[in-house]
Design an enzyme around this catalytic site. Structure first.
Site: not given
Ligand SMILES: [Zn+2]
Length: 279
Positions: A2-3, A100, A119, A160
């Site tokens: 999931p983002e 789960h 998971r 950077r």
């Protein structure tokens, strides 16, 4: 995984069902997630009311308090979906939990919030109103906030030498730009993912920020997606996957110039780009 758009979609999805509702019971069946669910949590949240359902980076923040009083915030339930977690609302008589489905939160409107995570990289933590949590400290700005603009990235990136792709995926720089979105946004703004962050012009950063906002907003509006979660019934990737220009398209023709899309590895993650269009 999931983002940010999926987490925001989840927030919007659960908010109308739980806001203003009082928790009647929490059932924790499996406390061993990425970090253990605090042992006191079932007792702590019982009887508290949802004051607000917020999001910071990929953390859902459910603010709980007593419904009366001048200073009602008691603490915040912090939920992370990890690699495979999801939340859903169950209305009416709940189904028996499956393997789960690690915890449930029941509300006085007879709705239940159920957390599933095969998971177990997800998390459910508690932050009392007078505490802070290290995981929420040092996070960069939200990508859709106005403070996140080309000037901000330009200033932040001077000197950077890290690649621009790693730079925009750094949560201290900006939160929520995941691996797929990073490749896509660099393509849309014509920036080579290997280029040092400190070598990128202000104008290019403005274009990159536009791409990030546009891509994330679109994903949120379409209900959030990952390649896996939106596989259609025919087994082909879902609607958002079809709109990806470069991600997962090694060897395909670039939509703009028809050169073959290249794949490289950066920071152990796959990057896809067009070496002709992205300089
Ligand atoms: Zn190209």
């Amino acid at each position: 995984m999931p983002e940010l758009p999926e987490v925001e979609t989840t927030r919007r999805g659960i908010e109308p069902h739980i806001d203003g509702q009082r928790i009647t019971k929490m059932d924790i069946r499996q406390p061993k997630l990425r970090w253990p669910i605090p042992e006191h949590l079932e007792q702590t949240v019982k009887g508290l009311t949802v004051l607000a359902t917020k999001r910071r980076a990929k953390y859902l923040l459910i603010e709980l308090g007593r419904s009366t009083g001048a200073d009602p915030l008691v603490g915040t339930l912090i939920i992370h979906l990890g690699m495979s977690g999801s939340l859903r609302i169950i209305q009416g008589k709940p189904l028996a939990p499956a393997k789960h489905e690690h915890f449930d939160i029941r509300f006085n409107n007879k709705h239940m919030l159920r957390f599933t995570d095969p998971r177990r990289f997800g998390a459910c933590l508690w932050m009392a109103s007078d505490e802070s949590l290290a995981i929420l400290d040092n996070l960069g700005p939200e990508p859709l906030d106005d403070i996140f603009d080309g000037d901000y990235l330009f200033k932040k990136s001077r000197k950077r030498v890290v690649s621009i792709k790693s730079f925009i995926m750094d949560q201290k720089v900006v939160v929520g730009v995941g691996n797929i979105y990073a490749s896509e946004c660099l393509y849309l703004s014509g920036i080579n993912p290997k280029k040092a962050a400190g070598k990128i012009s202000k104008a290019k950063f403005a274009s990159l920020v536009d791409a990030i906002k546009q891509v994330l907003k679109k994903a949120i509006n379409e209900g959030g997606t990952t390649l896996k979660d939106f596989v259609g019934s025919d087994g082909k990737p879902g609607y958002f996957a079809q709109q990806l220009n470069v991600y997962g398209r090694k060897g395909d023709a670039c939509p703009a110039c028809h050169s073959p899309i290249k794949q490289i590895t950066q920071g152990q993650r796959s990057t896809f780009y067009c070496s002709n269009c992205q300089k």
